[in-house]
Scaffold this motif. Structure first.
Motif, PDB file in Angstrom:
ATOM      1  N   HIS A  23       0.808  -1.231   0.000  1.00  0.00           N
ATOM      2  CA  HIS A  23       0.000   0.000   0.000  1.00  0.00           C
ATOM      3  C   HIS A  23       0.836   1.275   0.000  1.00  0.00           C
ATOM      4  N   ALA A  24       0.143   2.368  -0.249  1.00  0.00           N
ATOM      5  CA  ALA A  24       0.738   3.715  -0.307  1.00  0.00           C
ATOM      6  C   ALA A  24       0.765   4.340   1.086  1.00  0.00           C
ATOM      7  N   PHE A  25       1.369   5.494   1.157  1.00  0.00           N
ATOM      8  CA  PHE A  25       1.411   6.334   2.351  1.00  0.00           C
ATOM      9  C   PHE A  25       0.358   7.425   2.210  1.00  0.00           C
ATOM     10  N   PRO A  26      -0.351   7.818   3.208  1.00  0.00           N
ATOM     11  CA  PRO A  26      -0.410   7.295   4.579  1.00  0.00           C
ATOM     12  C   PRO A  26      -1.651   6.428   4.748  1.00  0.00           C
ATOM     13  N   GLY A  88       3.157  -2.436  -6.087  1.00  0.00           N
ATOM     14  CA  GLY A  88       3.270  -1.399  -5.069  1.00  0.00           C
ATOM     15  C   GLY A  88       2.828  -0.064  -5.631  1.00  0.00           C
ATOM     16  N   LEU A  89       2.045   0.668  -4.832  1.00  0.00           N
ATOM     17  CA  LEU A  89       1.594   1.990  -5.273  1.00  0.00           C
ATOM     18  C   LEU A  89       2.283   3.049  -4.408  1.00  0.00           C
ATOM     19  N   SER A  90       2.971   3.955  -5.072  1.00  0.00           N
ATOM     20  CA  SER A  90       3.670   5.074  -4.433  1.00  0.00           C
ATOM     21  C   SER A  90       4.662   4.582  -3.389  1.00  0.00           C
ATOM     22  N   MET A  91       4.435   4.792  -2.068  1.00  0.00           N
ATOM     23  CA  MET A  91       5.389   4.254  -1.099  1.00  0.00           C
ATOM     24  C   MET A  91       5.534   2.743  -1.290  1.00  0.00           C
ATOM     25  N   GLY A  92       4.428   2.089  -1.673  1.00  0.00           N
ATOM     26  CA  GLY A  92       4.502   0.657  -1.965  1.00  0.00           C
ATOM     27  C   GLY A  92       5.484   0.362  -3.093  1.00  0.00           C
ATOM     28  N   GLY A  93       5.585   1.299  -4.034  1.00  0.00           N
ATOM     29  CA  GLY A  93       6.570   1.160  -5.111  1.00  0.00           C
ATOM     30  C   GLY A  93       7.987   1.324  -4.577  1.00  0.00           C
ATOM     31  N   TYR A  94       8.165   2.277  -3.645  1.00  0.00           N
ATOM     32  CA  TYR A  94       9.500   2.449  -3.062  1.00  0.00           C
ATOM     33  C   TYR A  94       9.924   1.150  -2.348  1.00  0.00           C
ATOM     34  N   VAL A  95       8.959   0.520  -1.667  1.00  0.00           N
ATOM     35  CA  VAL A  95       9.272  -0.737  -0.970  1.00  0.00           C
ATOM     36  C   VAL A  95       9.534  -1.848  -1.999  1.00  0.00           C
ATOM     37  N   GLY A 127      10.397  18.660   3.961  1.00  0.00           N
ATOM     38  CA  GLY A 127       8.931  18.582   4.009  1.00  0.00           C
ATOM     39  C   GLY A 127       8.463  17.336   4.745  1.00  0.00           C
ATOM     40  N   ARG A 128       9.178  16.238   4.573  1.00  0.00           N
ATOM     41  CA  ARG A 128       8.823  15.003   5.307  1.00  0.00           C
ATOM     42  C   ARG A 128       8.918  15.246   6.814  1.00  0.00           C
ATOM     43  N   GLU A 129       9.985  15.914   7.238  1.00  0.00           N
ATOM     44  CA  GLU A 129      10.166  16.136   8.677  1.00  0.00           C
ATOM     45  C   GLU A 129       9.071  17.057   9.215  1.00  0.00           C
ATOM     46  N   LYS A 146      -4.036  17.832   5.197  1.00  0.00           N
ATOM     47  CA  LYS A 146      -2.969  18.404   4.369  1.00  0.00           C
ATOM     48  C   LYS A 146      -2.801  17.625   3.060  1.00  0.00           C
ATOM     49  N   MET A 147      -2.907  16.314   3.151  1.00  0.00           N
ATOM     50  CA  MET A 147      -2.546  15.503   1.977  1.00  0.00           C
ATOM     51  C   MET A 147      -3.692  15.171   1.035  1.00  0.00           C
ATOM     52  N   LEU A 148      -4.912  15.121   1.551  1.00  0.00           N
ATOM     53  CA  LEU A 148      -6.009  14.635   0.687  1.00  0.00           C
ATOM     54  C   LEU A 148      -6.114  15.371  -0.652  1.00  0.00           C
ATOM     55  N   ALA A 182      11.411   7.319   7.111  1.00  0.00           N
ATOM     56  CA  ALA A 182      11.999   6.223   6.315  1.00  0.00           C
ATOM     57  C   ALA A 182      12.013   6.585   4.828  1.00  0.00           C
ATOM     58  N   MET A 183      10.941   7.209   4.350  1.00  0.00           N
ATOM     59  CA  MET A 183      10.920   7.607   2.928  1.00  0.00           C
ATOM     60  C   MET A 183      11.991   8.659   2.644  1.00  0.00           C
ATOM     61  N   ALA A 184      12.202   9.561   3.599  1.00  0.00           N
ATOM     62  CA  ALA A 184      13.222  10.603   3.404  1.00  0.00           C
ATOM     63  C   ALA A 184      14.615   9.989   3.270  1.00  0.00           C
ATOM     64  N   ALA A 209      -0.649  14.250  -9.174  1.00  0.00           N
ATOM     65  CA  ALA A 209       0.129  15.471  -8.898  1.00  0.00           C
ATOM     66  C   ALA A 209       1.405  15.167  -8.118  1.00  0.00           C
ATOM     67  N   LEU A 210       1.484  14.015  -7.474  1.00  0.00           N
ATOM     68  CA  LEU A 210       2.650  13.706  -6.630  1.00  0.00           C
ATOM     69  C   LEU A 210       3.725  12.938  -7.396  1.00  0.00           C
ATOM     70  N   THR A 211       3.306  11.976  -8.183  1.00  0.00           N
ATOM     71  CA  THR A 211       4.243  11.216  -9.027  1.00  0.00           C
ATOM     72  C   THR A 211       3.656  11.237 -10.444  1.00  0.00           C
ATOM     73  N   GLY A 235      -6.129  10.571 -10.142  1.00  0.00           N
ATOM     74  CA  GLY A 235      -5.008  11.244  -9.514  1.00  0.00           C
ATOM     75  C   GLY A 235      -4.011  10.227  -8.981  1.00  0.00           C
ATOM     76  N   HIS A 236      -3.423  10.537  -7.816  1.00  0.00           N
ATOM     77  CA  HIS A 236      -2.306   9.731  -7.298  1.00  0.00           C
ATOM     78  C   HIS A 236      -2.756   8.339  -6.848  1.00  0.00           C
ATOM     79  N   ILE A 237      -3.802   8.271  -6.072  1.00  0.00           N
ATOM     80  CA  ILE A 237      -4.247   6.945  -5.607  1.00  0.00           C
ATOM     81  C   ILE A 237      -5.226   6.419  -6.663  1.00  0.00           C
ATOM     82  N   ALA A 238      -4.661   6.041  -7.778  1.00  0.00           N
ATOM     83  CA  ALA A 238      -5.464   5.727  -8.973  1.00  0.00           C
ATOM     84  C   ALA A 238      -6.330   4.490  -8.776  1.00  0.00           C
TER      85      ALA A 238
HETATM   86  C1  MLT Z   1       2.373   7.737  -1.193  1.00  0.00           C
HETATM   87  O1  MLT Z   1       1.300   7.871  -1.786  1.00  0.00           O
HETATM   88  O2  MLT Z   1       2.786   6.632  -0.822  1.00  0.00           O
HETATM   89  C2  MLT Z   1       3.158   8.970  -0.890  1.00  0.00           C
HETATM   90  O3  MLT Z   1       2.557  10.083  -1.428  1.00  0.00           O
HETATM   91  C3  MLT Z   1       4.553   8.807  -1.371  1.00  0.00           C
HETATM   92  C4  MLT Z   1       5.414   9.986  -1.095  1.00  0.00           C
HETATM   93  O4  MLT Z   1       5.046  10.837  -0.281  1.00  0.00           O
HETATM   94  O5  MLT Z   1       6.508  10.071  -1.681  1.00  0.00           O
END
Ligand code: MLT
Length: 257
Positions: A23-26, A88-95, A127-129, A146-148, A182-184, A209-211, A235-238
């Motif tokens: 899954h994605a963050f958060p 993986g979507l977004s953070m899930g992709g990073y993982v 920004g993460r911090e 903030k994020m929605l 952790a993402m930072a 808009a995020l990726t 959008g981001h959480i497609a």
């Molecule tokens: C996510 O959807 O997992 C986050 O937006 C990823 C990020 O903040 O880089």
């Protein structure tokens, strides 16, 4: 972070070739509900809440995305699953990139949705911090507020927004903060792209808009033989905003293997 998985909340359901959904963050594994309903007839779905999200407790205050990847492999080991498809979507992709770097022999196919290969800029890390401290001081609903707006397209339905808000507000602030840090710290995965040799599908919402689609196109150019699907009106959480189109792309890819 320990790799203890005894308190992990993992949905393990369906029959067929195994597919790990990260899954994605958060958010939490709950974000995959539309795909679970559509795919459980044909696939065995492994859908964890990553540590600190949903119903899985945080097992250490500080962890890395590499720790997350090792933790996921422990889940697979416990189930006797040698090789799985990974989405993986977004953070899930990073993982998923961390999984590739550390455990590539476990991956049969890869789906990278609404994500990017690069690491954070200095500004991004700062920004993460800021957001980690916002979560710690004001709770998950402040993060949702903030994020929605950046998680869905401007035309998203009220139902999609409400679904995401409920998932975000179900997360512990400490888990949100730990994941931001952790993402930072995550590694840049750009050089990994040319080494990816498993079938790979890249999905991106046209209004992410995020990726944004430019990130997806860059990954598509670098991963030999990869497929790219851009979803309109997403959008981001497609997978939440256009669940049927997302599932169709995912299923078509998995069925072709
Ligand atoms: C996510 O959807 O997992 C986050 O937006 C990823 C990020 O903040 O880089």
């Amino acid at each position: 972070m320990t790799t203890l998985t005894e308190n992990a909340h993992v949905r393990d359901l369906g029959n067929g070739a195994p597919l790990l959904l990260i899954h994605a963050f958060p958010l939490s594994g709950a974000m995959w509900q539309p795909q679970i309903e559509a795919l459980a007839h044909n696939y065995r779905l492994i859908v964890p809440d990553l540590p600190g999200f949903g119903k899985t407790p945080l097992t250490a205050d500080a962890y890395s995305l590499d720790d997350m990847a090792d933790w996921l492999v422990s889940l697979l080991d416990e189930r006797g699953l040698d090789r799985v498809a990974v989405a993986g979507l977004s953070m899930g992709g990073y993982v998923a990139f961390a999984l590739l770097r550390r455990h590539r022999e476990r991956i049969t196919a890869l789906v990278l949705a609404d994500t990017r290969a690069g690491a954070d800029s200095a500004e991004g890390k700062a920004g993460r911090e800021t957001n980690a401290q916002l979560a710690e001081n004001e709770g998950a609903s402040a993060i949702a507020n903030k994020m929605l707006p950046s998680l869905l397209s401007p035309d998203a339905s009220a139902a999609a927004t409400a679904t995401l808000r409920a998932i975000i507000e179900g997360n512990a602030p400490a888990g949100i903060a730990a994941a931001l840090r952790a993402m930072a710290r995550r590694a840049d995965s750009t050089e990994l792209l040319a080494d990816i040799s498993v079938p790979t599908l890249i999905i991106v919402g046209a209004q992410d808009a995020l990726t944004p689609p430019s990130e997806a196109q860059a990954m598509h150019s670098a991963i030999v033989g990869s497929q790219l699907v851009e979803l309109a009106n997403a959008g981001h959480i497609a997978n939440i905003e256009q669940p049927e189109a997302f599932t169709t792309a995912l299923q078509g890819f998995l069925n072709s293997m």
